[in-house]
Scaffold this motif. Structure first.
Motif, PDB file in Angstrom:
ATOM      1  N   ALA A  65       0.945  -1.087  -0.371  1.00  0.00           N
ATOM      2  CA  ALA A  65       0.121   0.074  -0.058  1.00  0.00           C
ATOM      3  C   ALA A  65       0.911   1.275  -0.044  1.00  0.00           C
ATOM      4  O   ALA A  65       2.007   1.188   0.446  1.00  0.00           O
ATOM      5  N   TRP A  66       0.324   2.418  -0.395  1.00  0.00           N
ATOM      6  CA  TRP A  66       1.173   3.620  -0.510  1.00  0.00           C
ATOM      7  C   TRP A  66       0.835   4.272   0.975  1.00  0.00           C
ATOM      8  O   TRP A  66       1.587   5.130   1.254  1.00  0.00           O
ATOM      9  N   TRP A  67      -0.148   3.861   1.569  1.00  0.00           N
ATOM     10  CA  TRP A  67      -0.488   4.410   3.125  1.00  0.00           C
ATOM     11  C   TRP A  67      -1.345   3.600   3.593  1.00  0.00           C
ATOM     12  O   TRP A  67      -2.134   2.865   2.841  1.00  0.00           O
ATOM     13  N   ARG A  68      -1.571   3.691   4.790  1.00  0.00           N
ATOM     14  CA  ARG A  68      -2.776   2.990   5.624  1.00  0.00           C
ATOM     15  C   ARG A  68      -3.579   4.226   6.272  1.00  0.00           C
ATOM     16  O   ARG A  68      -3.252   5.157   6.754  1.00  0.00           O
ATOM     17  N   ARG A  69      -4.808   4.166   5.975  1.00  0.00           N
ATOM     18  CA  ARG A  69      -5.629   5.218   6.676  1.00  0.00           C
ATOM     19  C   ARG A  69      -5.935   4.823   7.928  1.00  0.00           C
ATOM     20  O   ARG A  69      -6.564   3.957   8.269  1.00  0.00           O
ATOM     21  N   SER A  70      -5.938   5.909   8.896  1.00  0.00           N
ATOM     22  CA  SER A  70      -6.269   5.953  10.236  1.00  0.00           C
ATOM     23  C   SER A  70      -7.944   5.838  10.350  1.00  0.00           C
ATOM     24  O   SER A  70      -8.329   6.961   9.705  1.00  0.00           O
ATOM     25  N   SER A  80       4.192  10.140   4.203  1.00  0.00           N
ATOM     26  CA  SER A  80       5.655  10.743   4.236  1.00  0.00           C
ATOM     27  C   SER A  80       6.736   9.920   3.451  1.00  0.00           C
ATOM     28  O   SER A  80       7.471  10.317   2.790  1.00  0.00           O
ATOM     29  N   ASP A  81       6.645   8.706   3.933  1.00  0.00           N
ATOM     30  CA  ASP A  81       7.776   7.843   3.370  1.00  0.00           C
ATOM     31  C   ASP A  81       7.311   7.505   1.685  1.00  0.00           C
ATOM     32  O   ASP A  81       8.357   7.080   0.910  1.00  0.00           O
ATOM     33  N   THR A  82       6.180   7.375   1.444  1.00  0.00           N
ATOM     34  CA  THR A  82       5.783   7.026   0.064  1.00  0.00           C
ATOM     35  C   THR A  82       6.218   8.289  -0.808  1.00  0.00           C
ATOM     36  O   THR A  82       6.761   7.832  -1.899  1.00  0.00           O
ATOM     37  N   LEU A  83       6.019   9.565  -0.127  1.00  0.00           N
ATOM     38  CA  LEU A  83       6.488  10.802  -1.108  1.00  0.00           C
ATOM     39  C   LEU A  83       8.134  10.651  -1.155  1.00  0.00           C
ATOM     40  O   LEU A  83       8.334  11.163  -2.264  1.00  0.00           O
ATOM     41  N   GLN A  84       8.706  10.445  -0.291  1.00  0.00           N
ATOM     42  CA  GLN A  84      10.120  10.312  -0.067  1.00  0.00           C
ATOM     43  C   GLN A  84      10.534   9.469  -1.172  1.00  0.00           C
ATOM     44  O   GLN A  84      11.491   9.444  -1.955  1.00  0.00           O
ATOM     45  N   PHE A  85       9.785   8.089  -1.019  1.00  0.00           N
ATOM     46  CA  PHE A  85      10.300   6.992  -2.077  1.00  0.00           C
ATOM     47  C   PHE A  85       9.914   7.432  -3.388  1.00  0.00           C
ATOM     48  O   PHE A  85      10.810   7.448  -4.453  1.00  0.00           O
ATOM     49  N   LEU A  86       8.787   8.024  -3.730  1.00  0.00           N
ATOM     50  CA  LEU A  86       8.536   8.817  -5.132  1.00  0.00           C
ATOM     51  C   LEU A  86       9.619   9.653  -5.556  1.00  0.00           C
ATOM     52  O   LEU A  86       9.977   9.638  -6.890  1.00  0.00           O
ATOM     53  N   SER A  87      10.220  10.417  -4.654  1.00  0.00           N
ATOM     54  CA  SER A  87      11.085  11.734  -5.098  1.00  0.00           C
ATOM     55  C   SER A  87      12.100  10.883  -5.448  1.00  0.00           C
ATOM     56  O   SER A  87      12.720  11.434  -6.594  1.00  0.00           O
ATOM     57  N   GLN A  88      12.829   9.894  -4.959  1.00  0.00           N
ATOM     58  CA  GLN A  88      13.813   9.282  -5.260  1.00  0.00           C
ATOM     59  C   GLN A  88      13.620   8.452  -6.497  1.00  0.00           C
ATOM     60  O   GLN A  88      14.768   8.417  -7.332  1.00  0.00           O
ATOM     61  N   TYR A  89      12.378   7.826  -6.692  1.00  0.00           N
ATOM     62  CA  TYR A  89      12.032   7.075  -7.903  1.00  0.00           C
ATOM     63  C   TYR A  89      12.069   8.110  -9.118  1.00  0.00           C
ATOM     64  O   TYR A  89      12.463   7.511 -10.426  1.00  0.00           O
TER      65      TYR A  89
END
Length: 231
Positions: A65-70, A80-89
């Protein structure tokens, strides 16, 4: 042409690629064998307890998943981790012409297009990648109110939204809320007579190819005008 594909919740890059073979074939036929298609896998591996209809065990799955919704706050945990991952990608595999997403990946495609337009980028999102020429969102939706900054002002990147008229997973109003957050959103809205999936019928793939071509043609015209203005 370099295209980024973002999979849905509980999927993976290879899984999404396998499910879209017919669409990929049509894109390569329409835009040439030099077209490259990228299918990254989201950085968050799900537990079996995260997947509806599976045994209540904490064992890891092959779903991501790109995130889990609370459930309590609506927060996108892990975004936040996903956006950092995409930035590098983006820096490693880009630049990308456009992004195509399904379900959670479609919501992320809209978020990504929005962030790339803006000067105030999230912490850790350091890519030098420019704006996408277009985004295509299948069964996408708008993030909760706490993320309103992604949608105000409206997203100016050209976005094609595709909704399944029989989709029982993503409520139509959630998608329409995202459509209204896009400039000319309702002019670029298409329904298909199916459920929660990325349609691969000849007519729907034709819509996709036609939309991408229209975005490419506009860009080429703008470049011609820019060159002519300095002659």
């Amino acid at each position: 042409m370099n295209l980024l594909f973002l999979h849905g919740y509980t999927q993976s890059g290879p899984n999404f690629s396998a499910k879209t073979k017919a669409v990929q074939k049509s894109l390569l036929k329409a835009f040439g064998a030099s077209t490259t298609l990228h299918f990254p896998t989201a950085p968050h591996r799900l537990l079996l307890t995260d997947i509806p209809g599976t045994p209540t065990t904490e064992e890891p799955s092959d779903a991501f998943a790109w995130w889990r919704r609370s459930d309590t706050t609506g927060e996108y945990v892990g975004i936040s981790d996903t956006l950092q991952f995409l930035s590098q990608y983006l820096d490693t595999h880009g630049p990308f012409t456009g992004v195509i997403g399904f379900s959670q990946g479609a919501a992320l495609a809209g978020i990504l297009a929005s962030i790339l337009e803006r000067g105030d980028r999230p912490e850790g999102f350091t890519t030098g990648h420019g704006e996408m020429k277009f985004a295509v969102c299948y069964s996408g939706f708008r993030a909760p109110e706490r993320y309103e900054g992604w949608y105000e002002p409206r997203i100016r990147t050209k976005v094609l939204n595709v909704i399944g008229s029989l989709d029982t997973v993503v409520d139509e109003e959630r998608t329409m809320a995202f459509v209204r957050a896009c400039e000319k959103g309702e002019e670029r809205l298409v329904f298909h007579p199916g459920g929660h999936y990325l349609p691969a019928t000849k007519s729907m793939v034709g819509v996709l190819v036609g939309f991408i071509r229209s975005c490419e043609e506009v860009k080429e015209e703008e470049e011609e005008i820019d060159v002519a203005s300095v002659l």
